[in-house]
Scaffold this active site. Structure first.
Site, PDB file in Angstrom:
ATOM      1  N   LYS A  36       1.308 -25.080  -5.508  1.00 11.91           N
ATOM      2  CA  LYS A  36       1.837 -26.660  -5.279  1.00 11.91           C
ATOM      3  C   LYS A  36       0.812 -27.593  -5.837  1.00 11.91           C
ATOM      4  O   LYS A  36       1.435 -28.566  -6.531  1.00 11.91           O
ATOM      5  CB  LYS A  36       2.370 -26.720  -3.784  1.00 11.91           C
ATOM      6  CG  LYS A  36       3.512 -27.640  -3.753  1.00 11.91           C
ATOM      7  CD  LYS A  36       4.048 -27.584  -2.272  1.00 11.91           C
ATOM      8  CE  LYS A  36       4.816 -26.430  -2.026  1.00 11.91           C
ATOM      9  NZ  LYS A  36       5.240 -26.039  -0.572  1.00 11.91           N
ATOM     10  N   ARG A 105       2.463 -30.595   3.184  1.00 11.66           N
ATOM     11  CA  ARG A 105       2.965 -29.229   2.893  1.00 11.66           C
ATOM     12  C   ARG A 105       1.885 -28.463   2.729  1.00 11.66           C
ATOM     13  O   ARG A 105       0.935 -28.693   2.100  1.00 11.66           O
ATOM     14  CB  ARG A 105       3.844 -29.401   1.626  1.00 11.66           C
ATOM     15  CG  ARG A 105       5.134 -30.122   1.556  1.00 11.66           C
ATOM     16  CD  ARG A 105       5.510 -30.197   0.115  1.00 11.66           C
ATOM     17  NE  ARG A 105       6.774 -31.079   0.011  1.00 11.66           N
ATOM     18  CZ  ARG A 105       7.860 -30.819  -0.727  1.00 11.66           C
ATOM     19  NH1 ARG A 105       7.562 -29.581  -1.469  1.00 11.66           N
ATOM     20  NH2 ARG A 105       8.873 -31.335  -0.555  1.00 11.66           N
ATOM     21  N   GLY A 114       6.191 -16.995   4.513  1.00 10.69           N
ATOM     22  CA  GLY A 114       5.864 -16.766   5.787  1.00 10.69           C
ATOM     23  C   GLY A 114       5.174 -17.849   6.305  1.00 10.69           C
ATOM     24  O   GLY A 114       4.664 -17.744   7.471  1.00 10.69           O
ATOM     25  N   MET A 116       3.908 -22.429   6.867  1.00  9.44           N
ATOM     26  CA  MET A 116       4.244 -23.500   7.223  1.00  9.44           C
ATOM     27  C   MET A 116       5.198 -24.220   6.293  1.00  9.44           C
ATOM     28  O   MET A 116       5.190 -24.298   4.984  1.00  9.44           O
ATOM     29  CB  MET A 116       3.359 -24.452   7.792  1.00  9.44           C
ATOM     30  CG  MET A 116       3.458 -25.663   8.389  1.00  9.44           C
ATOM     31  SD  MET A 116       2.423 -26.949   8.491  1.00  9.44           S
ATOM     32  CE  MET A 116       2.915 -27.931   7.234  1.00  9.44           C
ATOM     33  N   ARG A 349       7.084 -24.415 -10.011  1.00 12.52           N
ATOM     34  CA  ARG A 349       6.365 -23.264 -10.080  1.00 12.52           C
ATOM     35  C   ARG A 349       7.023 -22.376 -10.753  1.00 12.52           C
ATOM     36  O   ARG A 349       8.345 -22.449 -10.965  1.00 12.52           O
ATOM     37  CB  ARG A 349       6.226 -22.880  -8.479  1.00 12.52           C
ATOM     38  CG  ARG A 349       7.647 -22.818  -7.837  1.00 12.52           C
ATOM     39  CD  ARG A 349       7.444 -22.369  -6.191  1.00 12.52           C
ATOM     40  NE  ARG A 349       8.640 -22.403  -5.686  1.00 12.52           N
ATOM     41  CZ  ARG A 349       8.965 -22.479  -4.365  1.00 12.52           C
ATOM     42  NH1 ARG A 349       7.888 -22.197  -3.724  1.00 12.52           N
ATOM     43  NH2 ARG A 349      10.164 -22.691  -3.739  1.00 12.52           N
ATOM     44  N   HIS A 471      11.535  19.894  -2.878  1.00  5.82           N
ATOM     45  CA  HIS A 471      12.651  20.395  -3.768  1.00  5.82           C
ATOM     46  C   HIS A 471      13.595  19.082  -3.999  1.00  5.82           C
ATOM     47  O   HIS A 471      14.005  18.866  -5.132  1.00  5.82           O
ATOM     48  CB  HIS A 471      13.094  21.523  -3.348  1.00  5.82           C
ATOM     49  CG  HIS A 471      14.165  22.052  -3.844  1.00  5.82           C
ATOM     50  ND1 HIS A 471      15.571  21.550  -3.970  1.00  5.82           N
ATOM     51  CD2 HIS A 471      14.386  22.733  -5.277  1.00  5.82           C
ATOM     52  CE1 HIS A 471      16.234  22.233  -4.665  1.00  5.82           C
ATOM     53  NE2 HIS A 471      15.504  23.050  -5.484  1.00  5.82           N
ATOM     54  N   ARG A 637       6.921  26.006 -19.110  1.00  6.66           N
ATOM     55  CA  ARG A 637       5.923  26.668 -17.839  1.00  6.66           C
ATOM     56  C   ARG A 637       6.459  27.875 -17.551  1.00  6.66           C
ATOM     57  O   ARG A 637       7.736  28.109 -17.266  1.00  6.66           O
ATOM     58  CB  ARG A 637       5.749  25.603 -16.719  1.00  6.66           C
ATOM     59  CG  ARG A 637       4.963  26.170 -15.812  1.00  6.66           C
ATOM     60  CD  ARG A 637       5.017  25.376 -14.294  1.00  6.66           C
ATOM     61  NE  ARG A 637       6.073  25.506 -13.575  1.00  6.66           N
ATOM     62  CZ  ARG A 637       6.066  24.530 -12.534  1.00  6.66           C
ATOM     63  NH1 ARG A 637       5.127  23.988 -12.159  1.00  6.66           N
ATOM     64  NH2 ARG A 637       7.622  24.667 -11.830  1.00  6.66           N
ATOM     65  N   GLU A 772      -3.877  22.902 -11.067  1.00  3.47           N
ATOM     66  CA  GLU A 772      -3.198  22.759  -9.823  1.00  3.47           C
ATOM     67  C   GLU A 772      -4.403  23.023  -8.753  1.00  3.47           C
ATOM     68  O   GLU A 772      -3.951  22.589  -7.550  1.00  3.47           O
ATOM     69  CB  GLU A 772      -1.860  23.421  -9.802  1.00  3.47           C
ATOM     70  CG  GLU A 772      -1.048  23.006 -10.798  1.00  3.47           C
ATOM     71  CD  GLU A 772       0.152  23.964 -10.937  1.00  3.47           C
ATOM     72  OE1 GLU A 772       1.185  23.481 -10.284  1.00  3.47           O
ATOM     73  OE2 GLU A 772       0.178  25.239 -11.267  1.00  3.47           O
ATOM     74  N   SER A 791      -2.651  20.683 -18.453  1.00  2.00           N
ATOM     75  CA  SER A 791      -1.894  19.656 -17.926  1.00  2.00           C
ATOM     76  C   SER A 791      -1.892  19.617 -16.113  1.00  2.00           C
ATOM     77  O   SER A 791      -1.891  20.793 -15.723  1.00  2.00           O
ATOM     78  CB  SER A 791      -0.403  20.240 -18.122  1.00  2.00           C
ATOM     79  OG  SER A 791       0.519  19.083 -17.786  1.00  2.00           O
ATOM     80  N   THR A 794      -0.530  17.658 -10.550  1.00  2.00           N
ATOM     81  CA  THR A 794      -0.955  16.745  -9.360  1.00  2.00           C
ATOM     82  C   THR A 794      -0.250  16.761  -8.062  1.00  2.00           C
ATOM     83  O   THR A 794      -0.906  16.666  -6.935  1.00  2.00           O
ATOM     84  CB  THR A 794      -1.253  15.438  -9.799  1.00  2.00           C
ATOM     85  OG1 THR A 794      -0.145  14.860 -10.474  1.00  2.00           O
ATOM     86  CG2 THR A 794      -2.553  15.201 -10.692  1.00  2.00           C
ATOM     87  N   ASP A 796       0.455  20.057  -6.710  1.00  2.00           N
ATOM     88  CA  ASP A 796      -0.069  20.960  -6.301  1.00  2.00           C
ATOM     89  C   ASP A 796      -1.714  20.621  -5.772  1.00  2.00           C
ATOM     90  O   ASP A 796      -2.314  20.976  -4.956  1.00  2.00           O
ATOM     91  CB  ASP A 796       0.060  22.159  -6.910  1.00  2.00           C
ATOM     92  CG  ASP A 796       1.184  23.206  -6.547  1.00  2.00           C
ATOM     93  OD1 ASP A 796       1.225  23.327  -5.358  1.00  2.00           O
ATOM     94  OD2 ASP A 796       1.914  23.360  -7.307  1.00  2.00           O
ATOM     95  N   CYS A 874       1.660  16.234 -15.326  1.00  2.00           N
ATOM     96  CA  CYS A 874       2.894  16.536 -15.305  1.00  2.00           C
ATOM     97  C   CYS A 874       3.506  16.599 -13.762  1.00  2.00           C
ATOM     98  O   CYS A 874       4.479  16.662 -13.417  1.00  2.00           O
ATOM     99  CB  CYS A 874       3.588  17.772 -15.978  1.00  2.00           C
ATOM    100  SG  CYS A 874       2.748  19.273 -15.121  1.00  2.00           S
ATOM    101  N   TYR A 894      -1.304  12.322 -22.526  1.00  3.37           N
ATOM    102  CA  TYR A 894       0.147  11.812 -22.245  1.00  3.37           C
ATOM    103  C   TYR A 894       0.244  11.804 -20.816  1.00  3.37           C
ATOM    104  O   TYR A 894      -0.688  12.600 -19.990  1.00  3.37           O
ATOM    105  CB  TYR A 894       1.025  12.545 -22.898  1.00  3.37           C
ATOM    106  CG  TYR A 894       1.074  14.133 -22.579  1.00  3.37           C
ATOM    107  CD1 TYR A 894       1.497  14.662 -21.448  1.00  3.37           C
ATOM    108  CD2 TYR A 894       0.315  15.065 -23.283  1.00  3.37           C
ATOM    109  CE1 TYR A 894       1.651  15.954 -21.290  1.00  3.37           C
ATOM    110  CE2 TYR A 894       0.168  16.192 -22.891  1.00  3.37           C
ATOM    111  CZ  TYR A 894       0.901  16.784 -21.954  1.00  3.37           C
ATOM    112  OH  TYR A 894       0.757  17.805 -21.643  1.00  3.37           O
TER     113      TYR A 894
END
Ligand code: PEP
Ligand code: MG
Length: 918
Positions: A36, A105, A114, A116, A349, A471, A637, A772, A791, A794, A796, A874, A894
Site C-alpha cells: 500500500k 491502515r 487476515g 487489521m 495494487r 490405483h 512399459r 524405481e 525413466s 518416482t 515407487d 514418469c 523430459y
C-alpha cells in the site's frame, strides 16, 4: 545519520533512492513500505491526486515486535511527517478550527486479508467534531463521522467488537422507524455518539481517548500487533508468507466521500477480474465512505454509470487507471474517493483475478506490447492453467453449499474437476447406469483394475482408502475423472450400500446425490451447479502455451495407455508417450479369459496358447497409440503389477468357497473356485508391491514379456509399412540389479529383431529401464551401460526410499506427518502446537533432499557411463510444477504426466527455464 523509519509519500521515491543507493524497483519499495505504501509513493510521485500521506516501515514493525517499543527515533519521525502533512494540507492535527483527520491502515508486502482493517476519521474529539461540522456545513455529517470513528477505533484498536455499536445503531433506527443510516435524525446521531462514549467508558473504565496523538500512537501499535494476530499468522502459514516480513503503517489525510451528492467512493479494476476483458470494472457509491460499500446496505452503481453522473470525474479516473496500469504493467485494483467534485486516489495494487482472467490479461498485455511474452508466461501460475482444463463448481453455489453445512468430508485432492451424481457402490452398476447416460459417482473402499470400466462410466470417483498414487488416483488423473481419495472420515459399507460420515453419523445411501470437487478434495451432500470448460475454445490459453513452448528446454511427454488418451494428450501438446502402462490392456474384456488362463496355466503349451490369444489385442492397441503419436516416441512399459491383481480378490474367493462348501459341495462351480483359490493362494504375498512384479514377473513367467514385445514390434512394423512414423521404446520396469536388465534386454531384443525380419522392415527403437528401486539408482553406472534410456518411476522410488507403502501411508499417518503431530503443548492463544515432520506430501511433490538426491546422482552417474543416455521421469511428480522445476534444474530430457497435466507441465517447464537466469 539516524535510521529512517518514516517516509512521506511525496518524497518517498527520492528518500528511498538515498536509503538504497539506487532508484528503488517496485519490489524493493514494497519490502520497505509494504504494498500500500509503495502504491501511495508511486501515485504521488506520478503527480496523481493522492491525499497527503506517510508510511512507517515494515522494519519498524519487526523492531516493535521484538522489543514491544517503537524503535528509537520512530515516533519523532512520525511527528515530523505529520507536520509535513499539516503543511501540505494547511490543516493541523487536533486543531479546533481546521483539524487534520487521518486514516490509519496496515499494509504488508503482499495484501493480507487476515490483518487489521482501516481506522478512519482519526483525530476527532468533541472539539474537532465541532470544527468539522462548521467546515463541512453539515452537523449531522460530523456526528456520523465521529460515531464511525469511535466504532472503528474501539473495534480495531481496542478489540471491543463493533457489533456492540452496530446493535445500538440498529436500535436507534428501529426506534425512529427508518431503514438507512442517513435517515437517522440529527438528535438521534448526537445521542448515539454520547451513548458510544458511555459504552467505551463502562467497558474500559477510562474515557474514549480525546488526544489525537494518543489516538495515533495506539493505532500504530494496534497495526503492528495485528501482524502477530492469530488470523494473520494462520493466513501467512496457509499462503507460505514469512513471519519476519512485518507490516507497514500508512497514515493518510482523510477525504470524505460522504459530503453530499457530488461525493462518493468507489473500487475499480482496470480490467474485468472475472473474464479479463479490457474495460474498467467496478462500483461507485454516491455519498458514502468505503465501509458503506463493504457493508452492502445500499446498492452501488456500475463504474460505467459514473460517466453519466459525473462525466469529468469519470474521464479523469479512466486516464488515471490507464496511467497506473501502464506504470505497473499489470491489471490494477484501485480505491478512490470523490469529495465534493474532486477525485482522490487512495490505493492501487495488482488486482486478484480468476484463472481465466489471468491468462487473458497476460496474453493481452503481451499483445498490446506492455509486457514481453516471457513475462506473460511467468504471470500465470501453473495451477491456474490446471483450473482451466477441468469443470468446476459455480463458486457462489459452492460457497452456499458449504454455508448450508453440506460439506460432509474432506480428503486427498487426487484428480481435479467437479462432478455431481448419484452414489453407486458397485463398478459394474456404475458402468451400466453410466452407459444409460445417468450421472453417477462411484464410491468404493478402494478401486482395482477391474473397476476401471465402471470408473470411466462415472462422473467422478470417491474412495475411502488410498493415496495420491493409488490405483483410483492414477486412473482418475489419466482419464480426467474428478477424484477424491483416502477419505478416511467416511466408512463405506458395501453390504448395506451406503457410506457413513463418521463425525456426524450421516448415512449416504445408493442413489443419493453427492458432489465432489477433485481439485479441493471435498465431498458435498446434494447437487452443485457445474461450469463446463472447453480447451479448444480457450484461444488465449492455447496462445500462451505456444509461447511457453518457445522458451522451455525440458520435453513434455504423457502417460497414456490407450489410443484415445494418446490423441487427447497430443492435442494438449504432448511430445511423445513417456509411459504406456500395458497392463491396462490386460483388463480389456476381450483379453480377460486369456489372461486368467495364462496365469493358471500348468504347462508351457497352455501358457503359450493363452499368450497367443492375448497378442492381437495388445497389438491393436499399440497400433492405435502409434497412429495417434505419428512420429513421436512411444515408451511401452512391460507388464508391471503383481499377477494376483488380474485374478478375483482372495477374501471374496475364500468367502464364496466356504459358502459353496455348505450349500453345493458337489458343484462344478465349487471345484473351479477351489482351483482358482489355490492359484490365488500360491500368488499371495505379504508385500506384493515388493514381490513378484515388474521385470521379476517378466523373468519368471515364460513367454509373457516376449509376447508383449512381439505385439509391440508387430504394431510398429505394420504402422511403419502404412506410412506412419514410429519411434518404439521398450521400458523394463522395477530393475534393481543390472543382471535383471541384461537378461530381459537380450531376450527381448532378439524378439524385436526377429519380428522386424519377419515383417521386412526396420523401425527406430530403443531399450531402456525404469529407475524405481533405490539400488538401481545407486548402481546407475552399471545399469546405464545396458540401457539407452532411464525413466524415473518416482511413485515407487518414493515408496521405497521412504519405506512408505504408497497405498497405505496417506490414509494412515502421512497426513498427520504433514499437518503436524500434536505435541500436547499450546501457544499463547491456547492453540495446540504441532510438530510438522514433512513439509509436503512426497507422493505429490518430489522430495528433493532424499528421492531427488537419488535422481540427481543417478542422472549424473548414468550419463557419465553412457553419454547418449536419455533421462526422463514418469512418476506422478512429472505433472507437479515444483517437481518439474527440479527436473529442469537436474537436466532431465523430459517429464511425462497424465494427458490433462500436459499443459500445466508446459507452463511449469517454461517457467523453470525463464527463472533459471534469475
Ligand atoms: C512409478 O513407480 O513412478 C510408476 C510410474 O509406475 P507405477 O505407478 O505404475 O508403479
Ligand atoms: Mg512403478
Amino acid at each position: 545519520m539516524a535510521k529512517k523509519w518514516v517516509y512521506l509519500s511525496s518524497t518517498a521515491e527520492k528518500d528511498l533512492t538515498k536509503t538504497l543507493g539506487h532508484k528503488p524497483a517496485l519490489d524493493e519499495a514494497k519490502v520497505i513500505l509494504g504494498g500500500k505504501g509503495a502504491g501511495l509513493a508511486t501515485m504521488t510521485g506520478a503527480g496523481l491526486p493522492v491525499p497527503p500521506a506517510f508510511t512507517i516501515t515494515t522494519e519498524a514493525c519487526i523492531k516493535y515486535m521484538n522489543s514491544g517499543e517503537f524503535p528509537e527515533g520512530m515516533w519523532d519521525q512520525t511527528l515530523e511527517a505529520l507536520g509535513e502533512i499539516e503543511k501540505q494540507t494547511g490543516k493541523n492535527f487536533g486543531d479546533p478550527k481546521n483539524p487534520l483527520l487521518v486514516s490509519v491502515r496496515s499494509g504488508a508486502r503482499v495484501s493480507m486479508p487476515g490483518m487489521m482493517d482501516t481506522v478512519l476519521n482519526l483525530g476527532l474529539n468533541d472539539e474537532t467534531r465541532v470544527a468539522l461540522a462548521k467546515l463541512s456545513g453539515d452537523e449531522w455529517f460530523s456526528y456520523d463521522a465521529y460515531r464511525r470513528f469511535i466504532t472503528m477505533f474501539s473495534d480495531i484498536v481496542m478489540d471491543y467488537s463493533r457489533e456492540h455499536f452496530e446493535e445500538k445503531l440498529q436500535e436507534l433506527k428501529d426506534k425512529e422507524g427508518v431503514k438507512l443510516d442517513p435517515e437517522v435524525s440529527l438528535e438521534g446521531m448526537k445521542g448515539l455518539v454520547a451513548e458510544y462514549k458511555r459504552m467505551y467508558k463502562d467497558h474500559f473504565g477510562t474515557g474514549f481517548p480525546t488526544d489525537p496523538l494518543e489516538q495515533l500512537r495506539l493505532s500504530i501499535k494496534a497495526v503492528f500487533n495485528s501482524w502477530s494476530g492469530a488470523r494473520a499468522i494462520a493466513y501467512r502459514e496457509h499462503e507460505g508468507i514469512p513471519h519476519d516480513w512485518g507490516t507497514a503503517v500508512n497514515v493518510q489525510t482523510m477525504v470524505f466521500g460522504n459530503l453530499g451528492e457530488k461525493s462518493g467512493t468507489g473500487v475499480a479494476f482496470t480490467r474485468d477480474p472475472a473474464t479479463g476483458e479490457t474495460e474498467l470494472y467496478g462500483e461507485y457509491l454516491e455519498n458514502a465512505q468505503g465501509e458503506d460499500v463493504v457493508a452492502g446496505i445500499r446498492t452501488p452503481m456500475k463504474i460505467a454509470q459514473l460517466n453519466e453522473v459525473m462525466p469529468d470525474i469519470y474521464k479523469q479516473f479512466s486516464a488515471v487507471a490507464k496511467q497506473l496500469e501502464d506504470h505497473y504493467r499489470d491489471m490494477q485494483d484501485m480505491e478512490f474517493t470523490v469529495e465534493q467534485g474532486k477525485l482522490w486516489m487512495l490505493q492501487t495494487r495488482t488486482g486478484k483475478r480468476t484463472a481465466a482472467a489471468a491468462v487473458k490479461i497476460a496474453v493481452d498485455l503481451a499483445q498490446e506490447g506492455t509486457i514481453s511474452k516471457e513475462e506473460a508466461v511467468l504471470r500465470v501460475r501453473p495451477h491456474e492453467v490446471d483450473q482451466l482444463l477441468h469443470p468446476f463448481f459455480d463458486p457462489q453455489e459452492k460457497q452456499k453449499a458449504a454455508e448450508r453445512g453440506d460439506l460432509i468430508a474432506e480428503a486427498l485432492n487426487a484428480s481435479p474437476g467437479a462432478a455431481t451424481g448419484g452414489v453407486v457402490f458397485d463398478a459394474e452398476e456404475a458402468r451400466k447406469l453410466g452407459g444409460e447416460g445417468k450421472a453417477v459417482i462411484l464410491v468404493r473402499p478402494e478401486t482395482a483394475p477391474d473397476d476401471v470400466p465402471g470408473m470411466l462410466a462415472s462422473k467422478g470417483v470417491l474412495t475411502q482408502h488410498g493415496g495420491m498414487t493409488s490405483h483410483a488416483a492414477v486412473v482418475a488423473r489419466g482419464s480426467n475423472l474428478p477424484g477424491v481419495v483416502g477419505c478416511e472420515s467416511i466408512r463405506v459399507d458395501l453390504q448395506r450400500k451406503q457410506f457413513t460420515v463418521q463425525a456426524t453419523g450421516r448415512a449416504v445411501k445408493e442413489g443419493d446425490i453427492i458432489s465432489i470437487d477433485g481439485g479441493a478434495g471435498e465431498v458435498f451432500w446434494g447437487a452443485i451447479p457445474t461450469v463446463e470448460v472447453d480447451y479448444e475454445k480457450q484461444t488465449d490459453l492455447v496462445e500462451l502455451l505456444g509461447w511457453a513452448d518457445e522458451f522451455r528446454t525440458l520435453g513434455v511427454r504423457t502417460n497414456a495407455d490407450l489410443p484415445h488418451d494418446a490423441r487427447r494428450a497430443r492435442e494438449f501438446g504432448a511430445e511423445g508417450i513417456g509411459l504406456c502402462r500395458t497392463e491396462h490392456m490386460f483388463f480389456d474384456p476381450r483379453a480377460r479369459d486369456a489372461v486368467v488362463r495364462m496365469i493358471l496355466a500348468e504347462t508351457d503349451g497352455e501358457r503359450q496358447a493363452a499368450l497367443t490369444e492375448m497378442l492381437p489385442i495388445q497389438e491393436k492397441d499399440f497400433e492405435g497409440v502409434f497412429e495417434a503419436m505419428d512420429g513421436l516416441p512411444v515408451i511401452m512399459r512391460l507388464i508391471d503389477p503383481p499377477m494376483h491383481e488380474f485374478l478375483p480378490p482372495r477374501e471374496e474367493l475364500i468367502e464364496e468357497v466356504a459358502k459353496l462348501r455348505c450349500t453345493d459341495p458337489k458343484s462344478k462351480e465349487l471345484s473351479e473356485k477351489e482351483k482358482m483359490l489355490q492359484v490365488v493362494n500360491s500368488l499371495w504375498e505379504v508385500n506384493p508391491m515388493m514381490g513378484l512384479r515388474g521385470c521379476r514377473a517378466g523373468i519368471m513367467y515364460k513367454g509373457l514379456t516376449e509376447m508383449q514385445t512381439r505385439a509391440y514390434f508387430q504394431a510398429a512394423c505394420r504402422c511403419s509399412k502404412r506410412g506412419i512414423k514410429v519411434k518404439a521404446e521398450v521400458m523394463i520396469p522395477l530393475v534393481c540389479h543390472v543382471n535383471e536388465l541384461r537378461l530381459e534386454r537380450e531376450k527381448l531384443e532378439a524378439v524385436a529383431k526377429q519380428v522386424m525380419k519377419e515383417e521386412g522392415v526396420e523401425v527406430e527403437h530403443m531399450f531402456g529401464t525404469m529407475i524405481e528401486v533405490p539400488r538401481a539408482a545407486l548402481t546407475a553406472t552399471e545399469i546405464a551401460k545396458h540401457a539407452q534410456f532411464f525413466s524415473f518411476g518416482t511413485n515407487d522410488l518414493t515408496q521405497m526410499t521412504f519405506g512408505f507403502s504408497r497405498d497405505d501411508a496417506e490414509g494412515k499417518f502421512l497426513l498427520t506427518y504433514i499437518e503436524g503431530v500434536d505435541t500436547g503443548e499450546t501457544d499463547q492463544e491456547g492453540n495446540p502446537i504441532r510438530f510438522q515432520i514433512l513439509a509436503q506430501n512426497p507422493f505429490q511433490t518430489l522430495d528433493q533432499e532424499g528421492v531427488g538426491r537419488l535422481v540427481r546422482m543417478c542422472t549424473q552417474e548414468g550419463r557419465a557411463a553412457n553419454p547418449d543416455l536419455e533421462v526422463g521421469i514418469c512418476g506422478e511428480h512429472g505433472g507437479d510444477p515444483a517437481s518439474i522445476k527440479f527436473c529442469h534444474d537436474v537436466g532431465l530430457n523430459y517429464v511425462s504426466c497424465s494427458p490433462y497435466r500436459v499443459p500445466v507441465a508446459r507452463i511449469a517447464a517454461a517457467q523453470a527455464k525463464l527463472l533459471e537466469s534469475k
